[in-house]
Design an enzyme around this catalytic site. Structure first.
Site, PDB file in Angstrom:
ATOM      1  N   TRP A  11      -2.799  13.874  11.732  1.00  0.00           N
ATOM      2  CA  TRP A  11      -3.383  12.952  12.684  1.00  0.00           C
ATOM      3  C   TRP A  11      -4.450  13.554  13.433  1.00  0.00           C
ATOM      4  CZ3 TRP A  11      -4.549   8.399  13.015  1.00  0.00           C
ATOM      5  CH2 TRP A  11      -4.329   7.519  14.214  1.00  0.00           C
ATOM      6  N   LYS A 104       4.199  11.415  19.745  1.00  0.00           N
ATOM      7  CA  LYS A 104       5.088  10.454  19.778  1.00  0.00           C
ATOM      8  C   LYS A 104       6.620  11.055  19.855  1.00  0.00           C
ATOM      9  CE  LYS A 104       2.407   6.938  17.507  1.00  0.00           C
ATOM     10  NZ  LYS A 104       2.057   6.119  16.242  1.00  0.00           N
ATOM     11  N   GLY A 135       0.085   3.690  18.830  1.00  0.00           N
ATOM     12  CA  GLY A 135       0.316   2.414  18.051  1.00  0.00           C
ATOM     13  C   GLY A 135       0.573   2.861  16.524  1.00  0.00           C
ATOM     14  N   SER A 137      -0.459   3.444  13.310  1.00  0.00           N
ATOM     15  CA  SER A 137      -1.337   4.064  12.505  1.00  0.00           C
ATOM     16  C   SER A 137      -1.129   5.340  11.694  1.00  0.00           C
ATOM     17  CB  SER A 137      -2.379   4.588  13.834  1.00  0.00           C
ATOM     18  OG  SER A 137      -1.555   5.430  14.556  1.00  0.00           O
ATOM     19  N   LYS A 190      10.822   4.126  18.032  1.00  0.00           N
ATOM     20  CA  LYS A 190      10.689   3.524  16.783  1.00  0.00           C
ATOM     21  C   LYS A 190      10.651   4.524  15.705  1.00  0.00           C
ATOM     22  CE  LYS A 190       6.462   5.332  15.749  1.00  0.00           C
ATOM     23  NZ  LYS A 190       6.085   5.895  14.603  1.00  0.00           N
ATOM     24  N   ARG A 254       6.860   9.805   7.635  1.00  0.00           N
ATOM     25  CA  ARG A 254       7.730  10.772   7.186  1.00  0.00           C
ATOM     26  C   ARG A 254       8.970  10.663   7.766  1.00  0.00           C
ATOM     27  NH1 ARG A 254       3.322  14.348  10.103  1.00  0.00           N
ATOM     28  NH2 ARG A 254       3.690  12.312  11.261  1.00  0.00           N
TER      29      ARG A 254
END
Ligand SMILES: NC(=O)C1=CN([C@@H]2O[C@H](COP(=O)(O)OP(=O)(O)OC[C@H]3O[C@@H](n4cnc5c(N)ncnc54)[C@H](OP(=O)(O)O)[C@@H]3O)[C@@H](O)[C@H]2O)C=CC1
Ligand SMILES: O=C(CO)COP(=O)(O)O
Length: 331
Positions: A11, A104, A135, A137, A190, A254
């Site tokens: 990322w 996250k 978000g 991505s 999530k 993942r």
């Protein structure tokens, strides 16, 4: 304005490249020599993106001191490393910076949200604000410039706009938001639901099952997020249902992949023994299970995935137990 991206994984590399595409002054810092040399010498980060040629102006360094004159610091390390990275950079900072969180999950021991961790470990004199850039991505798609929309979420509206403008371009559209609690709990939770989605696919269940899981998973996300102080409507946005959709149904995820292997083996042992990837949903399931139990929030899917991961429960039995719970109205 100078931006330093911390974390030369998937990322961090993708986000640093976005800033290069936008003509910004950016440098990527990482602690892995192999990744940094690959970027500097070959314009690649082969450990994460096999054949992708990165922007020629993307530079990377092993020297953390580059943070000293930064205006904006983007943290792109796993949640377990956030506290140590903040402790490492705080004494080096010379200005008051915007810290952009892109992780996250929660702090693994204190269960705090990541913005709270940043506010605790970056001293007030060095911290202008925290903005979470989060978000749906997958880095694998952003790095090849596939159209993506995310959200810059902050208690500081002006700084959310600064980050929105810095990152937006013709393939990355950035919205702003200010429900920090709702957005950060949404993108964390999530991941745990995505592990469950992978488990169900690995067990051989189909599209009906995934739709049911995502819908009832969203209900749990809202219940938990609202109890933590977030707004229900945030969960029907990019940091709620948006990120839930992409993570529960993408081969890039993942979290999904880890769940899939667990479902296929009908057991989580091999995951614990062999996994080396960043799978945030696994720790998140534990944090949310513990918090929800303390606060009396009904989280049947999270509790089952917790049992599979931490109590050795047979995934097939977990799925069956979810189906055979007391029948009730949909609310
Ligand atoms: N990948 C994605 O598509 C997206 C990821 N995210 C979130 O971003 C966060 C980071 O994930 P991601 O980039 O995928 O993870 P990766 O596993 O791809 O990369 C993590 C990077 O952080 C580095 N790192 C770990 N600890 C430190 C440290 N103390 N100092 C400096 N670097 C460190 C790792 O180095 P090393 O390899 O040496 O351990 C690695 O380069 C996660 O919370 C994830 O949920 C959010 C949106 C999209
Ligand atoms: O957060 C992500 C996409 O929005 C990345 O998901 P994974 O960590 O499951 O790969």
């Amino acid at each position: 304005m100078k931006t330093v991206v911390i974390g030369s994984g998937s990322w961090g590399t993708a986000l640093a490249q976005v800033l290069c595409d936008n003509g910004q002054d950016v440098i990527l810092y990482g602690n892995c020599r192999e990744q940094i040399e690959d970027i500097e010498q070959n314009h690649r980060n082969s450990m994460f993106f096999e054949d992708v040629e990165l922007h020629p102006d993307l530079h990377a360094t092993l020297e953390v001191e580059v943070v000293a004159d930064a205006d904006i610091i983007v943290l792109s390390v796993p949640t377990i490393a956030i506290e140590s990275v903040c402790r490492q950079i705080d004494p080096l900072l010379k200005k008051s910076v915007i810290v952009v969180n892109t992780s996250k999950g929660f702090h693994p021991e204190t269960n705090e949200r990541i913005s709270e961790v940043i506010r605790r470990f970056i001293s007030p004199a060095h911290l202008h604000s925290v903005v979470s850039l989060i978000g749906p991505s997958h880095a694998e798609e952003v790095v090849i410039r596939l159209l993506t929309a995310i959200c810059a979420v902050s208690l500081n509206d002006d700084d959310a706009k600064v980050i929105q403008e810095l990152f937006s371009n013709d393939y990355l559209r950035v919205y702003t938001g200010n429900d920090e609690i709702g957005s950060e709990t949404g993108v964390a939770l999530k991941n745990a639901i995505a592990v469950a989605s992978g488990v169900l696919s690995g067990l051989g269940y189909g599209d009906n099952t995934r739709a049911a899981l995502m819908t009832r998973g969203l209900a749990e996300m809202i219940r938990f997020g609202v109890a933590m102080g977030g707004k229900a409507e945030t969960f029907i946005g990019l940091t709620g249902i948006g990120d839930l959709i992409v993570t529960c149904s993408s081969r890039h995820s993942r979290n999904f992949q880890a769940g899939y292997e667990i479902g296929k083996a009908n057991d989580a042992q091999a995951f614990w023994k062999y996994n080396k990837k960043t799978v945030e949903g696994v720790r998140t399931a534990k944090v949310v299970h513990e918090l929800a139990e303390k606060m009396g929030i009904e989280m049947p899917i999270v509790n089952e995935i917790y049992s599979v991961l931490y109590e050795g429960k047979d995934p097939k039995r977990s799925a069956r137990d979810l189906m055979l719970r007391d029948l009730k109205p949909e609310a």
